[in-house]
Design an enzyme around this catalytic site. Sequence first.
Site, PDB file in Angstrom:
ATOM      1  N   HIS A   6       0.828  -1.204   0.000  1.00 55.67           N
ATOM      2  CA  HIS A   6       0.000   0.000   0.000  1.00 55.67           C
ATOM      3  C   HIS A   6       0.863   1.256   0.000  1.00 55.67           C
ATOM      4  CE1 HIS A   6      -4.019  -1.802   0.778  1.00 55.67           C
ATOM      5  NE2 HIS A   6      -3.281  -2.784   1.288  1.00 55.67           N
ATOM      6  N   GLU A  64      -9.098 -12.109   5.205  1.00 56.96           N
ATOM      7  CA  GLU A  64      -8.200 -11.615   6.261  1.00 56.96           C
ATOM      8  C   GLU A  64      -9.023 -11.438   7.531  1.00 56.96           C
ATOM      9  OE1 GLU A  64      -4.980  -8.025   7.107  1.00 56.96           O
ATOM     10  OE2 GLU A  64      -6.615  -7.689   5.706  1.00 56.96           O
TER      11      GLU A  64
END
Length: 371
Positions: A19, A208
């Site tokens: 990210h 996740e």
Amino acid sequence: MTIDDAAVAALPKVVLHDHLDGGLRPATIVELAAEVGHELPSTDPTELGEWFLRAASSGTLELYLETFDHTVAVMQTEEGLRRVARESVVDLAADGVVYAEQRYAPEQHLSKGLSLQQVVDAVQQGIEEGVAEAAAAGRTIRVGTLVTAMRHADRGDEIAALALANRGRGVVGFDIAGAEDGFPPSRHASAFRALAEAFFPVTIHAGEAAGLESIAEAIHVGHASRIGHGVRIADDIEVVQEGSDAGEEREARLGHLAHWVRDHQVPLELCPTSNVQTGAAPSVADHPITLLKDLGFAVTVNTDNRLQSGTTMTREMTRLVTEAGWTLADLRDATVTAAWNAFIHHDEREQLVEELILPGYVELNSGRHRA
């Protein structure tokens, strides 16, 4: 062969899940925050870096995500975005990364009046500057961007259109991110249909904080070519026999979804350190990535957020070697898998593997970097 830290550092690397707003240099945050008047937990770069690591190690994805309030706050101007993107590329190249996909959500960078397109343009300019700076330092890196929609918002169609408008201008794929539990991929079904009809690659954060249903929707509703994280696919696997030093292989029973993911070799963008921080895995030693590797799933190794996890690709790979028993062949296979599943064309992937990745592993295996 024993692999030492220097050997891992020298290896060519591919990162698919990194990210942009999770890879800032602490010193850059301090400088940019002073310029925009944003208050930080500390203005000392070392202390700030330590604060991010502590705050992100809370054990839940929701608290982990709160740390981004500070990074996103300093990425609201063209200058700030360009600098962060440039430095991110330079840092990745210095870590031996030869191909990276950087993901970010343009909708999170509009508070100072930028348009979505201005955000994309600023990031792309910074990436190009970073590639040039890395080249001047003798390092080769190629970077594509993944335009991300926030899964709790209702801008999926708009962000998908933005990604398509910038196809061929640095944007290589689409993603959804943010709080996973309660915000399934089906919320953005129309965006995924449009992307599929345009033959545009998609990766989706799934498996996740939420479980198997999230992964299933990512594949069958989102038409995802890759799964971001996907660590919870292990919930659909029952180990019936552990492997042994005597040569017995690990045996497991797979559920329908796990079979589908393995049979179709859907790449899993696994992030060991980050997954431990958010509670998705108990430790790097017991992270499902090793089980999945042993069972033949398409696993890749990634950083997720280098700042919040205090990590690099070298550190992720080294931890797998020292804590989970990975070999040089395991690292090579995961890197090649990542390269072959990059969101670039087949001939470009082939060139990446044959010219940049495999030669680096051959050099290491020749014995030039032994512990």
